[in-house]
Each structure stands twice: as C-alpha cells, then as structure tokens.
Design a protein around this motif. Structure first.
Motif, PDB file in Angstrom:
ATOM      1  N   ARG A 170       9.558  39.757  23.373  1.00  0.00           N
ATOM      2  CA  ARG A 170      10.800  38.990  23.361  1.00  0.00           C
ATOM      3  C   ARG A 170      10.553  37.557  23.836  1.00  0.00           C
ATOM      4  N   THR A 171       9.739  37.405  24.883  1.00  0.00           N
ATOM      5  CA  THR A 171       9.479  36.090  25.455  1.00  0.00           C
ATOM      6  C   THR A 171       8.662  35.221  24.507  1.00  0.00           C
ATOM      7  N   GLY A 172       7.559  35.762  23.983  1.00  0.00           N
ATOM      8  CA  GLY A 172       6.684  34.963  23.145  1.00  0.00           C
ATOM      9  C   GLY A 172       7.263  34.640  21.786  1.00  0.00           C
ATOM     10  N   VAL A 173       7.743  35.671  21.087  1.00  0.00           N
ATOM     11  CA  VAL A 173       8.346  35.428  19.770  1.00  0.00           C
ATOM     12  C   VAL A 173       9.607  34.578  19.919  1.00  0.00           C
ATOM     13  N   GLY A 174      10.392  34.887  20.948  1.00  0.00           N
ATOM     14  CA  GLY A 174      11.626  34.136  21.162  1.00  0.00           C
ATOM     15  C   GLY A 174      11.386  32.668  21.473  1.00  0.00           C
ATOM     16  N   ALA A 175      10.317  32.361  22.220  1.00  0.00           N
ATOM     17  CA  ALA A 175      10.016  30.963  22.528  1.00  0.00           C
ATOM     18  C   ALA A 175       9.781  30.162  21.257  1.00  0.00           C
ATOM     19  N   VAL A 176       9.194  30.816  20.254  1.00  0.00           N
ATOM     20  CA  VAL A 176       8.929  30.149  18.974  1.00  0.00           C
ATOM     21  C   VAL A 176      10.191  30.053  18.128  1.00  0.00           C
ATOM     22  N   LEU A 177      10.886  31.197  17.947  1.00  0.00           N
ATOM     23  CA  LEU A 177      12.004  31.238  17.008  1.00  0.00           C
ATOM     24  C   LEU A 177      13.311  30.726  17.605  1.00  0.00           C
ATOM     25  N   GLY A 314      14.604  32.721  25.347  1.00  0.00           N
ATOM     26  CA  GLY A 314      15.921  32.248  24.929  1.00  0.00           C
ATOM     27  C   GLY A 314      16.679  33.274  24.115  1.00  0.00           C
ATOM     28  N   ALA A 315      16.447  34.546  24.430  1.00  0.00           N
ATOM     29  CA  ALA A 315      16.937  35.618  23.555  1.00  0.00           C
ATOM     30  C   ALA A 315      18.318  36.128  23.953  1.00  0.00           C
ATOM     31  N   HIS A 316      19.037  36.615  22.973  1.00  0.00           N
ATOM     32  CA  HIS A 316      20.241  37.417  23.172  1.00  0.00           C
ATOM     33  C   HIS A 316      19.770  38.861  23.049  1.00  0.00           C
ATOM     34  N   ALA A 317      19.762  39.593  24.172  1.00  0.00           N
ATOM     35  CA  ALA A 317      19.070  40.882  24.233  1.00  0.00           C
ATOM     36  C   ALA A 317      19.453  41.830  23.104  1.00  0.00           C
ATOM     37  N   SER A 318      20.735  42.048  22.902  1.00  0.00           N
ATOM     38  CA  SER A 318      21.159  43.071  21.949  1.00  0.00           C
ATOM     39  C   SER A 318      20.866  42.672  20.513  1.00  0.00           C
TER      40      SER A 318
END
Length: 368
Positions: A170-177, A314-318
């Motif tokens: 979640r952290t790594g992919v989310g940082a990019v997307l 920067g994710a929205h968990a659900s």
C-alpha cells in the motif's frame, strides 16, 4: 490471549499468554489475527528509535478473520476475511471531508499514541496498560480495532499474501499512484529496495515509467528489483546513484525520486537527483533526530523542484487494498516475491534480528 510483548525498547520481546483484551465496543470489531508481516517501523519501536515508555505489542501489517463485532457495525460480520490498516478514514474530520483520507485526524493520532482514537488501548497485562503498537498491535492472537480499519477481502485470497498490502505494498504502490501520480513515460529513481522500495518499483511499473533506477546495497534486493520491473540497479557502495541517474537522463535528472529506506540523507540525495520541476517523495520513516537540509533554498525554489511527504501511500484503505488485490489477481502485482521467510510467533526475536541485519525482504509471522 497470546502475544509478543515488548517491555522496554532494546529488550527482547516476550511471547506471553496472559494479555487481556476487551470485547469490541460501538463501531469496533475483534479480529483473530492469522498473519502479520514485519515492517521497519515495528523494528524502530523495538530498538527504541521510535521510543515508547510502556509495554507495547507491535505489528501493523496484518490479516485475519473477524471474530465478533460491536454495536453499530453492519458492513462486517464474524467469519469475514480482512486486512487491518493503521491509517483509515473516519469520514468526519477536517481532512476526510476534503478527501485527504490518509491523514485522517483520528487515525494519525492513534498511530502516534499507539492507542485507539479515544485514548484507550483495550489491552492490559498484570494490571498494566499495554500499548497498541503502530496503530494496530497485531503480533497477537486478537486485535480490537475500529471497524473502518478492517477491510473485507474475498475469502479465497491467501491471508499470508494479503497481509503485505496493509503497509508495504500500500505504501510503495500508493506513493507512486496516489502521492506522486507518476505519469506514463516518466523517469524514476528509488532509493532503497526493502519491502516498501520493491513495492514502489512495482508501482512505477504499473504507472508505465520508462526508466526505473533502484539503488540498494544488498545484492538480493537489487536482483529482486530487476525481476519486479526495475530497468537499472545500482550498488551505492560501489557506484554513485546520482551519477547514474544523471547519466540515464541526458544530464537533466529524474522526474521523480522516492526515498524508501528511512534515511534523511537519501531524501537530500533525491532532491539533488531530480530535474528542474522534478519531485522527491519521502516514503520511508527516518529516525526522529534526522533532519533534511536544502542547501540552497533560492536555487531549489527557482528550479521549481518539489518535496512531498507520503504516509502509507496516501491511500484510502477500503479502496486501495481492494485495488491492489485486483492488480494481484490480474497478474500485474507480485505479492509472493516480497515474502522471503515465514516464522511462527515463537521466533519473533529471530525475525527482528534478520530485519535489522537486512536479511530477506518481508518476514511473515504466523499467529494462528
């Protein structure tokens, strides 16, 4: 319940069976934890880099099965498979109302205090309060958590794979997307190739970056980076990542630099490696005593460089957990390659020793 308890920073964890945990209250669920993978943030608490003054159960990258639900919880029921999340949207605070779910005031406060949003932890042992480490406290048989932090997943998804989406992926992919919003064809430098760094590599591949440069001193991790989508790898003990980055971009610098190892000096390196108008994203969690210096502020400003923070991608968990698992189902995201070892809870100290020594990528602890 059985849990791995840290009595004081720097000491070995004790696996005990006498931790008391509350029943779920209004808006809460109790989850039987099946798997919890180890993150460097947990290690930082264990070693005292992020100090705590009370007994604590760390572990926040976890998946399990709902055992019971409290009053008012309607979207989850006993038997549901879930991924637990340290950061999740309350839906009501200033930040959630503005769509900035990853910095929800309630969740981030709980992350900092190692407690539930109301200040309670729901955990005790021998009359002493036990902290709910890094927002979850999952190196234990059970977790009581706000229902919003437990994301229901399909029952056929292996929980030992799903758990890594709770933080690293979640952290790594989310940082990019989500944070950087890397554009197709961009050039990317990733400083650090642990679980978060390798997830960032996969995020850059998903974003169709044209050049993905990965710097890490561990040969095993560089090899994994190439398998997962890196176009070039650098051993910083033998080569200069800055020179490589400029050499591969015709001397102008990369579009995006991601610091994923938790070292302030690498953030500064990222700033130098980016082109005019480029962006450096702080993904790792450096120790509290490390600061970043921008050597020439007017030059930084006049070149329109950007420096951004990213908390858990920067994710929205659900939304993002389900999106990541959809990528996995489609063969576009490799979760299994991130897991290099599995251990029982009884071997938690050996697992943290491996993490500290840089052995492997992610160790998954089997709770029960």
């Amino acid at each position: 319940m059985r849990a791995a308890v840290l009595e004081q920073p720097g000491a070995p964890l004790s696996v005990v069976d006498d931790v008391e945990i509350i029943a779920p209250r209004v808006g809460e669920v109790r989850v039987r934890v099946r798997y919890c993978s180890l993150c460097h943030s947990d290690y930082s608490v264990v070693k005292g880099t992020f100090p705590v003054a009370e007994p604590i159960i760390v572990g926040h990258e976890a998946a399990g099965v709902v055992e019971s639900v409290g009053p008012g919880v309607t979207h989850l029921q006993p038997g549901d498979a879930v991924v637990l999340n340290a950061i999740y949207p309350c839906g009501q605070c200033y930040f959630c109302q503005r769509g900035e779910h990853s910095i929800c005031a309630h969740a981030t406060q709980a992350l900092i205090t190692h407690a539930l949003p109301d200040g309670e932890t729901g955990l005790s042992r021998q009359g002493r309060r036990v902290l709910r480490g890094v927002g979850v406290g999952a190196l234990a048989e059970f977790v009581v958590a706000p229902a919003a932090s437990a994301v229901k997943i399909d029952a056929d998804i292996p929980l030992d794979l799903a758990c890594v989406t709770g933080c690293a992926v979640r952290t790594g992919v989310g940082a990019v997307l989500n944070t950087a919003r890397v554009v197709e064809g961009a050039t990317v430098l990733i400083l650090g190739a642990g679980g978060v760094g390798l997830s960032t590599v996969q995020g850059a591949r998903l974003a169709a970056a044209s050049t993905i440069i990965v710097s890490d001193p561990v040969a095993e991790r560089r090899e994994a980076a190439l398998r997962l989508g890196a176009s070039h790898v650098v051993d910083p003990t033998r080569e200069d990542p800055l020179a490589i980055a400029y050499g591969l971009t015709n001397g102008i610098g990369v579009d995006y630099a991601f610091e994923t190892a938790g070292a302030a000096a690498l953030i500064e390196l990222g700033i130098t490696a980016t082109r005019p108008g480029g962006t450096t994203i702080c993904v790792g969690a450096p120790p509290f005593d490390q600061s970043v210096t921008i050597q020439n502020a007017v030059l930084f400003a006049s070149m329109e460089k950007k420096l951004m923070g990213s908390l858990l991608g920067g994710a929205h968990a659900s939304y993002d957990i389900l999106r990541l698992l959809a990528f996995w189902r489609a063969g576009r995201l490799d979760l299994a390659s991130l897991i290099t070892q599995r251990r029982p809870l009884a071997e938690i100290n050996e697992a943290f020793a491996d993490l500290g020594a840089g052995k492997g990528i992610r160790t998954v602890i089997e709770i029960g």
